[in-house]
Design an enzyme around this catalytic site. Structure first.
Site, PDB file in Angstrom:
ATOM      1  N   LYS A 114       0.845  -1.200   0.000  1.00 42.28           N
ATOM      2  CA  LYS A 114       0.000   0.000   0.000  1.00 42.28           C
ATOM      3  C   LYS A 114       0.883   1.254   0.000  1.00 42.28           C
ATOM      4  O   LYS A 114       1.856   1.339   0.755  1.00 42.28           O
ATOM      5  CB  LYS A 114      -0.911  -0.017   1.231  1.00 42.28           C
ATOM      6  N   CYS A 175      -7.791   0.963  -0.730  1.00 43.38           N
ATOM      7  CA  CYS A 175      -8.587   1.792   0.189  1.00 43.38           C
ATOM      8  C   CYS A 175      -8.221   3.269   0.132  1.00 43.38           C
ATOM      9  O   CYS A 175      -8.604   3.986  -0.771  1.00 43.38           O
ATOM     10  CB  CYS A 175      -8.461   1.234   1.616  1.00 43.38           C
ATOM     11  N   PRO A 358     -31.086  -2.559  31.562  1.00 44.02           N
ATOM     12  CA  PRO A 358     -32.002  -1.861  32.465  1.00 44.02           C
ATOM     13  C   PRO A 358     -32.850  -0.875  31.661  1.00 44.02           C
ATOM     14  O   PRO A 358     -32.312   0.055  31.050  1.00 44.02           O
ATOM     15  CB  PRO A 358     -31.067  -1.120  33.433  1.00 44.02           C
ATOM     16  N   LEU A 359     -34.142  -1.087  31.626  1.00 44.40           N
ATOM     17  CA  LEU A 359     -35.064  -0.200  30.910  1.00 44.40           C
ATOM     18  C   LEU A 359     -35.517   0.909  31.843  1.00 44.40           C
ATOM     19  O   LEU A 359     -36.150   0.643  32.868  1.00 44.40           O
ATOM     20  CB  LEU A 359     -36.283  -0.978  30.416  1.00 44.40           C
ATOM     21  N   GLY A 361     -37.503   3.493  30.906  1.00 45.91           N
ATOM     22  CA  GLY A 361     -38.733   4.141  30.466  1.00 45.91           C
ATOM     23  C   GLY A 361     -38.453   5.370  29.640  1.00 45.91           C
ATOM     24  O   GLY A 361     -39.376   6.052  29.189  1.00 45.91           O
ATOM     25  N   GLY A 362     -37.142   5.679  29.417  1.00 45.72           N
ATOM     26  CA  GLY A 362     -36.740   6.805  28.594  1.00 45.72           C
ATOM     27  C   GLY A 362     -36.337   6.358  27.203  1.00 45.72           C
ATOM     28  O   GLY A 362     -36.250   5.164  26.901  1.00 45.72           O
ATOM     29  N   ILE A 363     -36.037   7.326  26.350  1.00 44.97           N
ATOM     30  CA  ILE A 363     -35.843   7.026  24.935  1.00 44.97           C
ATOM     31  C   ILE A 363     -34.513   6.341  24.644  1.00 44.97           C
ATOM     32  O   ILE A 363     -34.384   5.593  23.672  1.00 44.97           O
ATOM     33  CB  ILE A 363     -35.997   8.316  24.096  1.00 44.97           C
ATOM     34  N   ASP A 364     -33.489   6.558  25.478  1.00 48.07           N
ATOM     35  CA  ASP A 364     -32.176   5.973  25.185  1.00 48.07           C
ATOM     36  C   ASP A 364     -32.178   4.454  25.357  1.00 48.07           C
ATOM     37  O   ASP A 364     -31.769   3.710  24.455  1.00 48.07           O
ATOM     38  CB  ASP A 364     -31.099   6.609  26.070  1.00 48.07           C
ATOM     39  N   SER A 365     -32.605   3.970  26.522  1.00 46.30           N
ATOM     40  CA  SER A 365     -32.670   2.519  26.713  1.00 46.30           C
ATOM     41  C   SER A 365     -33.722   1.904  25.796  1.00 46.30           C
ATOM     42  O   SER A 365     -33.593   0.751  25.370  1.00 46.30           O
ATOM     43  CB  SER A 365     -32.961   2.174  28.174  1.00 46.30           C
TER      44      SER A 365
END
Length: 728
Positions: A114, A175, A358-359, A361-365
């Site tokens: 290369k 590449c 661990p959930l 209840g928020g958008i990330d998990s």
């Protein structure tokens, strides 16, 4: 008269140091290429070792094992009667090179090192290899005896040469070389090269593919010729996902294009091309004049035809390929599919029993969990298409016996076997987040655990109380900032400890054959990592984090897309919810909010992230840049945006860089995440910075002086206008 040649590019899901598996996949790709009638087969960069060996490339063993592997390939009867372009590291005169090995019928034709190495972002090739700095030069390489015994050769050509066959001429470009200002394919094309092979180790990044493929297409649109681009695919052992998309182009027209996201370990794309079209396209007189003055390359003769004679041609296999249109995934699809493929590779290669998260209840998990659901959808789709390897892996992960005939009927059934979610509530948790977590688990089919952590956190705090006889309080109860922060962090860190406890015991508790352990998934997004809005060793600490390279804005778009495309209406409730850590008591006048805690919006974090990393700006440079966007042009992007004064911009700039510097130490223990975003603060090798910063006194003072100068100028202008008005 047509000179039809069939060519094959391969995307292989290689794994760093997996010489056995890598060799098997290379051989399988060769067999598939031959079955399609191909006379030239090109594989990805460093395919024998895997691209991501990193510092293992400094070890002598890796060169020995690479030659041993190559020997088994070129000596295999199934790998004859086809020209092979294979990638591996080579040590020449005690110097390490990233090379292509051109082989044919148990002979090595050329070792091509290369020329230009990738050495920025996630790439550190010059740490392991030396570029070949002698363009157009070829010398002897004394061949290892393990291969020489097979080839009957003692020396082979090594360097920047081109291969002349009986009917055409081809050469290698590796590449990074394609993306340099003076790419080798330009002068090589002027010297008569008609087919260019490019073996790549290019990784996935959101919105990157279109740019990459347009550059590849442009390589032959200008200089004409055939371009064969072969890229690695999959997770080969670290934070990157290589996204395949191998393709074959002729004179700027795409003739074949592989998938960007797939669970197939071996993918071969082929195209049949008329070489006369290349020659016709190069007939311009100006090109002919430049060709006479172009650099001349050493030619290595190969006594073989790549095209078939008319009487030898299998017209069923060799129908000429027609141009196709490139199709690109939207960013939401890239998140869903790229994350899913990376997770599947990591899971099956780690030999874990599944995932645990661990959930909150928020958008990330939620987004992390939906990514696992997307993975299970891909697995079911692959099984339905007859992919035996995927089915075998799914059975092993689920703990099925070797003689089982179990086949998961749908994604939900597979999810229940390999994915466990848990809501770890406390006295500060709301019923809304608990319900959202439960409903999401039900919609996806995961095995769900609902627990409370108050007894754990109370016990820990009581240890401190028994020594100090002093009980810390939240700020809502009259406590100090330090007390409130300590009480919040204990909750967060307790969840991490419990996550690993459940991850280790749940497979055994559920009766999985052989027990096993689950991989714990993290769910901190790239913006929160940049700001340092996470607790060290809390639930952001996990085995891997598939969303750690994704912005909050992109995560929301992904969830909105998945709600419809995955038929999960519960996801809409996550979009409406206010992001909150729920680590402080909820009162009639106070509900904890992430953006309020951070003191900066997610959109502003993304902006500062790009200024810091992409634009390579410090506090002063970022401030100056924002003066011309937030201070004057911001309204052009959104009429509702309010223009900011220089003082407001200065405040936001200083606030961001102060918080970033204070929290940079957290990046040293950041959970390994899938790289997706260009402004990721990942401290592993993508974003190398100190983790103990000074106070930016010099930079901030310069910003303050500029603010004062601007405000004085504005006051002076206003006074002059008032005086002119009095005169009028």
């Amino acid at each position: 008269m047509a000179h039809l040649v069939t060519l094959a590019c391969c995307s292989l899901n290689q794994w760093a140091l997996d010489f056995t598996g890598n060799s098997r996949r290379i051989k399988e790709s060769i067999v598939k290429a031959k079955a399609a009638g191909a006379s030239l087969r090109v594989g990805p960069e460093l395919e024998i070792t895997g691209y991501g060996c990193l510092d293992h490339f400094l070890e002598g063993d890796i060169f020995l094992h690479a030659w041993e592997t190559l020997a088994t390939i070129i000596d295999d009867d199934a790998c004859q009667d086809i020209v092979l372009d294979i990638g591996m590291p080579v040590r020449h005169k005690n110097v390490r090179y990233n090379c292509r090995i051109i082989c044919h019928n148990r002979k090595i034709i050329l070792i091509r090192p290369k020329l230009w190495l990738a050495n920025d972002g996630n790439y550190r090739e010059m740490r392991y290899f030396t570029p070949w700095m002698r363009p157009g030069h070829v010398e002897d390489y004394y061949l290892e005896s393990i291969v020489g015994r097979i080839t009957g050769q003692t020396e082979v050509p090594f360097g920047d040469g081109i291969i002349s066959t009986k009917d055409t001429c081809f050469a290698c470009e590796t590449c990074e070389e394609l993306f340099t200002p003076t790419a080798p394919h330009g002068p090589m094309g002027l010297d008569g090269v008609e087919i260019f092979t490019n073996s790549s180790g290019s990784h996935f990044e959101l919105r990157k593919l279109k740019t990459r493929l347009e550059l590849i297409v442009g390589a032959t649109r200008l200089s004409k010729g055939v371009y064969m681009y072969a890229n690695q695919k999959g997770c080969d052992g670290d934070r990157l996902y290589y996204d395949g998309s191998s393709m074959i182009i002729c004179n700027g027209n795409v003739l074949a294009h592989g998938s960007q996201f797939s669970l197939d370990d071996v993918e071969v794309v082929t195209a049949t091309i008329d070489l006369e079209e290349v020659r016709s396209a190069r007939s311009a007189p100006s090109r002919g004049l430049q060709s006479q003055q172009a650099q001349k390359y050493p030619r290595i003769n190969l006594d073989v035809r790549l095209s078939k004679r008319v009487d030898d041609r299998d017209y069923h296999l060799q129908a000429q390929s027609l141009p196709i249109n490139l199709q690109y995934h939207e960013p939401e699809e890239e998140i869903a599919l790229g994350g899913a493929c990376w997770l599947w590779d990591y899971l099956r290669r780690s030999h874990a029993a599944g995932f645990f998260i661990p959930l909150s209840g928020g958008i990330d998990s939620c987004a992390t969990s939906v990514m696992v659901f997307s993975m299970c959808r891909l697995v079911i789709s692959a099984i339905d298409r007859g992919n035996k390897q995927v089915l075998q892996d799914a059975r092993r992960i689920a703990g099925e016996a070797d003689d089982t005939d179990w086949v998961p009927a749908n994604p939900q059934e597979l999810m229940n076997r390999i994915f466990c979610t848990s809501y770890m509530g406390s006295q500060n948790s709301s019923s809304e987040t608990r319900t959202r977590a439960r409903d999401l688990s039900h919609g996806m089919g995961s095995y769900h655990v609902n627990i409370d952590i108050d007894s754990v956190t109370t016990a820990i705090v009581n240890v401190f109380f028994s020594w100090s006889k002093w009980m810390p309080r939240f700020k809502s109860g009259g406590g100090s900032f330090a007390e409130s922060l300590a009480l919040q962090n204990i909750q967060a860190r307790s969840r991490m400890v419990l996550a690993y406890l459940f991850a280790q015991l749940l497979p055994t508790f559920r009766g999985r054959r052989g027990g096993g352990s689950l991989l714990v998934l993290g769910s901190a997004n790239v913006d929160e990592a940049l700001r340092g809005y996470l607790t060290k060793y809390d639930c952001s600490s996990a085995d891997i984090n598939p969303i750690g390279g994704i912005s909050k804005k992109d995560l929301k778009s992904f969830i909105d897309w998945a709600a419809t495309n995955y038929d999960l209406p519960i996801l809409q409730k996550f979009l409406w919810a206010v992001p909150t850590a729920e680590l402080e008591p909820i009162t009639s006048s106070y509900v904890q909010s992430d953006e309020a805690d951070m003191g900066i919006t997610y959109a502003e974090l993304s902006t500062f992230g790009r200024l810091r990393k992409n634009d390579k700006l410090g506090p002063w440079g970022a401030y100056c840049k924002l003066l011309s966007t937030w201070g004057s042009q911001k309204s052009a992007q959104d009429p509702n945006d309010q223009l900011l004064s220089a003082r407001q911009i200065a405040h936001k700039t200083k606030f961001f860089f102060t918080k970033y510097a204070i929290n940079r130490h957290k990046m040293t223990v950041l959970t390994p995440c899938l790289h997706m975003e260009q402004y990721s603060p990942d401290d592993n090798r993508f974003d190398l910075r100190p983790f103990l910063y000074p106070g930016f006194d010099w930079q901030y003072a310069k910003i303050d002086r500029d603010v004062e100068r601007r405000e004085k100028a504005e006051k002076g202008t206003g006074k002059e206008e008032e005086e002119e008005a009095d005169v009028d």
